[in-house]
Structures are given as C-alpha cells and as structure tokens.
Design a protein around this motif. Structure first.
Motif, PDB file in Angstrom:
ATOM      1  N   VAL A  34       0.860  -1.190   0.000  1.00 48.85           N
ATOM      2  CA  VAL A  34       0.000   0.000   0.000  1.00 48.85           C
ATOM      3  C   VAL A  34       0.894   1.238   0.000  1.00 48.85           C
ATOM      4  CG1 VAL A  34      -1.784   1.292   1.226  1.00 48.85           C
ATOM      5  CG2 VAL A  34      -1.796  -1.224   1.288  1.00 48.85           C
ATOM      6  N   ARG A  35       0.668   2.115  -0.972  1.00 47.11           N
ATOM      7  CA  ARG A  35       1.413   3.377  -1.040  1.00 47.11           C
ATOM      8  C   ARG A  35       0.467   4.526  -0.728  1.00 47.11           C
ATOM      9  NH1 ARG A  35       1.314   2.033  -6.969  1.00 47.11           N
ATOM     10  NH2 ARG A  35      -0.379   3.324  -7.772  1.00 47.11           N
ATOM     11  N   ASN A  36       1.018   5.714  -0.511  1.00 40.49           N
ATOM     12  CA  ASN A  36       0.213   6.857  -0.069  1.00 40.49           C
ATOM     13  C   ASN A  36      -0.417   7.655  -1.204  1.00 40.49           C
ATOM     14  OD1 ASN A  36       2.380   8.235  -1.147  1.00 40.49           O
ATOM     15  ND2 ASN A  36       2.943   9.275   0.752  1.00 40.49           N
ATOM     16  N   HIS A  37      -0.332   7.170  -2.439  1.00 45.49           N
ATOM     17  CA  HIS A  37      -0.922   7.891  -3.569  1.00 45.49           C
ATOM     18  C   HIS A  37      -1.338   6.908  -4.666  1.00 45.49           C
ATOM     19  CE1 HIS A  37       3.193   7.166  -4.863  1.00 45.49           C
ATOM     20  NE2 HIS A  37       2.738   7.252  -6.098  1.00 45.49           N
ATOM     21  N   SER A  38      -2.178   7.394  -5.561  1.00 47.14           N
ATOM     22  CA  SER A  38      -2.539   6.652  -6.770  1.00 47.14           C
ATOM     23  C   SER A  38      -2.847   7.700  -7.836  1.00 47.14           C
ATOM     24  CB  SER A  38      -3.735   5.725  -6.530  1.00 47.14           C
ATOM     25  OG  SER A  38      -4.906   6.475  -6.316  1.00 47.14           O
ATOM     26  N   GLU A  39      -3.308   7.270  -8.977  1.00 50.65           N
ATOM     27  CA  GLU A  39      -3.584   8.194 -10.080  1.00 50.65           C
ATOM     28  C   GLU A  39      -4.482   9.354  -9.618  1.00 50.65           C
ATOM     29  OE1 GLU A  39      -3.327   7.541 -13.808  1.00 50.65           O
ATOM     30  OE2 GLU A  39      -1.868   5.962 -13.460  1.00 50.65           O
ATOM     31  N   GLY A  40      -3.888  10.549  -9.478  1.00 47.47           N
ATOM     32  CA  GLY A  40      -4.649  11.745  -9.132  1.00 47.47           C
ATOM     33  C   GLY A  40      -5.033  11.882  -7.672  1.00 47.47           C
ATOM     34  N   HIS A  41      -4.589  10.975  -6.816  1.00 47.82           N
ATOM     35  CA  HIS A  41      -4.962  11.024  -5.407  1.00 47.82           C
ATOM     36  C   HIS A  41      -3.713  10.965  -4.518  1.00 47.82           C
ATOM     37  CE1 HIS A  41      -9.188  10.440  -6.317  1.00 47.82           C
ATOM     38  NE2 HIS A  41      -8.872   9.401  -7.071  1.00 47.82           N
ATOM     39  N   THR A  42      -3.761  11.710  -3.416  1.00 43.68           N
ATOM     40  CA  THR A  42      -2.726  11.628  -2.389  1.00 43.68           C
ATOM     41  C   THR A  42      -3.421  11.419  -1.053  1.00 43.68           C
ATOM     42  OG1 THR A  42      -2.752  14.027  -2.068  1.00 43.68           O
ATOM     43  CG2 THR A  42      -1.132  13.152  -3.635  1.00 43.68           C
ATOM     44  N   GLY A  43      -2.640  11.151  -0.019  1.00 43.60           N
ATOM     45  CA  GLY A  43      -3.206  10.990   1.319  1.00 43.60           C
ATOM     46  C   GLY A  43      -3.857   9.651   1.570  1.00 43.60           C
ATOM     47  N   ILE A  44      -3.509   8.628   0.800  1.00 43.02           N
ATOM     48  CA  ILE A  44      -4.054   7.290   1.032  1.00 43.02           C
ATOM     49  C   ILE A  44      -3.396   6.708   2.288  1.00 43.02           C
ATOM     50  CG2 ILE A  44      -4.189   4.925   0.134  1.00 43.02           C
ATOM     51  CD1 ILE A  44      -4.331   6.209  -2.684  1.00 43.02           C
ATOM     52  N   VAL A  45      -4.212   6.190   3.196  1.00 42.04           N
ATOM     53  CA  VAL A  45      -3.691   5.589   4.435  1.00 42.04           C
ATOM     54  C   VAL A  45      -3.941   4.083   4.500  1.00 42.04           C
ATOM     55  CG1 VAL A  45      -3.849   7.734   5.759  1.00 42.04           C
ATOM     56  CG2 VAL A  45      -5.791   6.142   5.740  1.00 42.04           C
ATOM     57  N   ALA A  46      -4.817   3.581   3.634  1.00 41.47           N
ATOM     58  CA  ALA A  46      -5.124   2.155   3.637  1.00 41.47           C
ATOM     59  C   ALA A  46      -5.874   1.799   2.354  1.00 41.47           C
ATOM     60  CB  ALA A  46      -5.978   1.780   4.845  1.00 41.47           C
ATOM     61  N   LEU A  47      -5.945   0.518   2.092  1.00 42.59           N
ATOM     62  CA  LEU A  47      -6.772  -0.015   1.016  1.00 42.59           C
ATOM     63  C   LEU A  47      -7.701  -1.050   1.632  1.00 42.59           C
ATOM     64  CD1 LEU A  47      -4.085  -0.671  -1.753  1.00 42.59           C
ATOM     65  CD2 LEU A  47      -5.619   1.296  -1.556  1.00 42.59           C
ATOM     66  N   GLU A  48      -8.852  -1.228   1.022  1.00 43.36           N
ATOM     67  CA  GLU A  48      -9.761  -2.306   1.409  1.00 43.36           C
ATOM     68  C   GLU A  48     -10.036  -3.141   0.175  1.00 43.36           C
ATOM     69  OE1 GLU A  48     -12.239  -0.314   5.101  1.00 43.36           O
ATOM     70  OE2 GLU A  48     -13.321  -0.918   3.305  1.00 43.36           O
ATOM     71  N   TYR A  49      -9.866  -4.453   0.321  1.00 40.76           N
ATOM     72  CA  TYR A  49     -10.070  -5.368  -0.794  1.00 40.76           C
ATOM     73  C   TYR A  49     -11.308  -6.210  -0.563  1.00 40.76           C
ATOM     74  CZ  TYR A  49      -5.482  -4.361  -2.678  1.00 40.76           C
ATOM     75  OH  TYR A  49      -4.403  -3.740  -3.225  1.00 40.76           O
ATOM     76  N   GLU A  50     -12.139  -6.302  -1.598  1.00 49.56           N
ATOM     77  CA  GLU A  50     -13.250  -7.242  -1.625  1.00 49.56           C
ATOM     78  C   GLU A  50     -12.917  -8.285  -2.669  1.00 49.56           C
ATOM     79  OE1 GLU A  50     -17.229  -5.807  -1.923  1.00 49.56           O
ATOM     80  OE2 GLU A  50     -16.904  -4.276  -0.398  1.00 49.56           O
ATOM     81  N   VAL A  51     -13.059  -9.548  -2.299  1.00 43.82           N
ATOM     82  CA  VAL A  51     -12.683 -10.658  -3.167  1.00 43.82           C
ATOM     83  C   VAL A  51     -13.893 -11.576  -3.333  1.00 43.82           C
ATOM     84  CG1 VAL A  51     -11.119 -12.611  -3.459  1.00 43.82           C
ATOM     85  CG2 VAL A  51     -10.298 -10.518  -2.343  1.00 43.82           C
ATOM     86  N   LYS A  52     -14.184 -11.949  -4.543  1.00 35.78           N
ATOM     87  CA  LYS A  52     -15.278 -12.873  -4.839  1.00 35.78           C
ATOM     88  C   LYS A  52     -14.733 -14.300  -4.735  1.00 35.78           C
ATOM     89  CE  LYS A  52     -19.282 -14.041  -6.810  1.00 35.78           C
ATOM     90  NZ  LYS A  52     -20.561 -13.868  -6.237  1.00 35.78           N
ATOM     91  N   LEU A  53     -14.949 -14.904  -3.558  1.00 35.72           N
ATOM     92  CA  LEU A  53     -14.521 -16.287  -3.340  1.00 35.72           C
ATOM     93  C   LEU A  53     -15.705 -17.208  -3.614  1.00 35.72           C
ATOM     94  CD1 LEU A  53     -12.575 -15.835   0.013  1.00 35.72           C
ATOM     95  CD2 LEU A  53     -11.605 -16.121  -2.265  1.00 35.72           C
ATOM     96  N   PRO A  54     -15.553 -18.398  -4.084  1.00 35.54           N
ATOM     97  CA  PRO A  54     -14.319 -19.103  -4.434  1.00 35.54           C
ATOM     98  C   PRO A  54     -13.854 -18.829  -5.865  1.00 35.54           C
ATOM     99  CG  PRO A  54     -16.128 -20.631  -4.627  1.00 35.54           C
ATOM    100  CD  PRO A  54     -16.714 -19.310  -4.147  1.00 35.54           C
ATOM    101  N   MET A  55     -14.567 -17.983  -6.596  1.00 36.97           N
ATOM    102  CA  MET A  55     -14.204 -17.702  -7.979  1.00 36.97           C
ATOM    103  C   MET A  55     -12.754 -17.220  -8.103  1.00 36.97           C
ATOM    104  SD  MET A  55     -15.863 -14.955 -10.656  1.00 36.97           S
ATOM    105  CE  MET A  55     -17.517 -15.547 -10.427  1.00 36.97           C
ATOM    106  N   ALA A  56     -12.333 -16.326  -7.195  1.00 37.93           N
ATOM    107  CA  ALA A  56     -10.971 -15.794  -7.257  1.00 37.93           C
ATOM    108  C   ALA A  56      -9.946 -16.891  -7.026  1.00 37.93           C
ATOM    109  CB  ALA A  56     -10.794 -14.663  -6.246  1.00 37.93           C
ATOM    110  N   ASP A  57     -10.212 -17.799  -6.079  1.00 39.20           N
ATOM    111  CA  ASP A  57      -9.295 -18.918  -5.827  1.00 39.20           C
ATOM    112  C   ASP A  57      -9.102 -19.756  -7.092  1.00 39.20           C
ATOM    113  OD1 ASP A  57      -8.480 -18.746  -3.115  1.00 39.20           O
ATOM    114  OD2 ASP A  57     -10.419 -19.524  -2.470  1.00 39.20           O
ATOM    115  N   LYS A  58     -10.205 -20.083  -7.737  1.00 41.90           N
ATOM    116  CA  LYS A  58     -10.140 -20.924  -8.937  1.00 41.90           C
ATOM    117  C   LYS A  58      -9.399 -20.205 -10.065  1.00 41.90           C
ATOM    118  CE  LYS A  58     -14.342 -23.442  -7.873  1.00 41.90           C
ATOM    119  NZ  LYS A  58     -15.758 -23.612  -8.177  1.00 41.90           N
TER     120      LYS A  58
END
Length: 142
Positions: A34-58
């Motif tokens: 996790v870095r503190n910036h992305s395209e056009g954004h600064t001040g990032i302190v965290a990311l949250e991931y949503e994963v569609k399981l079990p599709m992602a595992d497969k």
C-alpha cells in the motif's frame, strides 16, 4: 504451487521458503504494498479489498497453472489480502523459484499482471480525511 486469500497479514519469509528448491538458481519474491498515492490522489492511508470467493481462488489457480506451462518455473506461491490493509503493508506477495532469473522475473510479472486484470478483486482507497473511493482498476497497461 499454492495461492490463498486471507484477512491476516502476509508473511514474506513464509512464502519465500515455500518455493525454495535445490534446483533453483533464482528465488524471486514480489511484495505489492500500500502506497500513499494513486492516479490523481494523495493521502491514502489504507486499502480495502473485496474478493469474490471461491471464484478468485479458482481463477488464480488457473493463472498459476497456465504460467507454469508457459514458463519453466519450479514452484510458485501467491498470497493476497482481503479486507483493510494499512500503508506500507503487503497486499499481494508472489514467490517464484526457477533454474534461472529470467524465468522467475517473467513468471512473476505475468502472474501479477493477470491477477490485476482478471481476478474478481475490488480495491477501495481510504484517505486520511476518512473518505474513500473505489479504484478504477489497473492502469499499468493503458
């Protein structure tokens, strides 16, 4: 060969050890953090991931098998976080062993690119002011 999704922190050394092999001339470990910036954004302190399981595992298992048939690697291990991940923490770790460095680098790059473009994983950026925004996806190949 292993892949997994977890809410717990990823351990670089555990994944590295899981791909060690006496025939390996190269063991490559990629930590996506996790870095503190992305395209056009600064001040990032965290990311949250949503994963569609079990599709992602497969899908990730299929990606690893396809990479293994295309590139002569010995072992592959992938760990990916779900949920909230703080600044500087790894969100994904890819470990690859191969007889030569070229194969390890090519396999690692192909794996991360395919996961980012194909896997049902959504990323939300959390900013210091408490607001958040869903990522528009991978921009590396645009």
């Amino acid at each position: 060969m292993e892949s997994f999704f977890t809410d717990s922190p990823l351990d670089h050394e555990t994944l590295r050890r899981s791909v060690e092999d006496d025939a390996a001339g190269a063991v490559l470990v990629f930590d996506g953090t996790v870095r503190n910036h992305s395209e056009g954004h600064t001040g990032i302190v965290a990311l949250e991931y949503e994963v569609k399981l079990p599709m992602a595992d497969k899908l990730v298992a299929r990606i690893l098998e396809e990479v293994r048939t295309e590139i002569p690697v010995l072992k592959i291990a992938v760990g990916h976080r779900m949920g909230r991940v703080s600044l500087r923490e790894p969100t994904v770790i890819i470990a690859v062993s191969a007889a030569h460095r070229d194969e390890a680098y090519r396999a690692s790059r192909k794996i991360i690119d395919r996961i980012k473009h194909e896997a049902p994983i959504w990323k939300r950026e959390i900013f210091a002011d408490g607001t958040s925004e869903w990522s528009l996806g991978c921009t590396a190949c645009k």
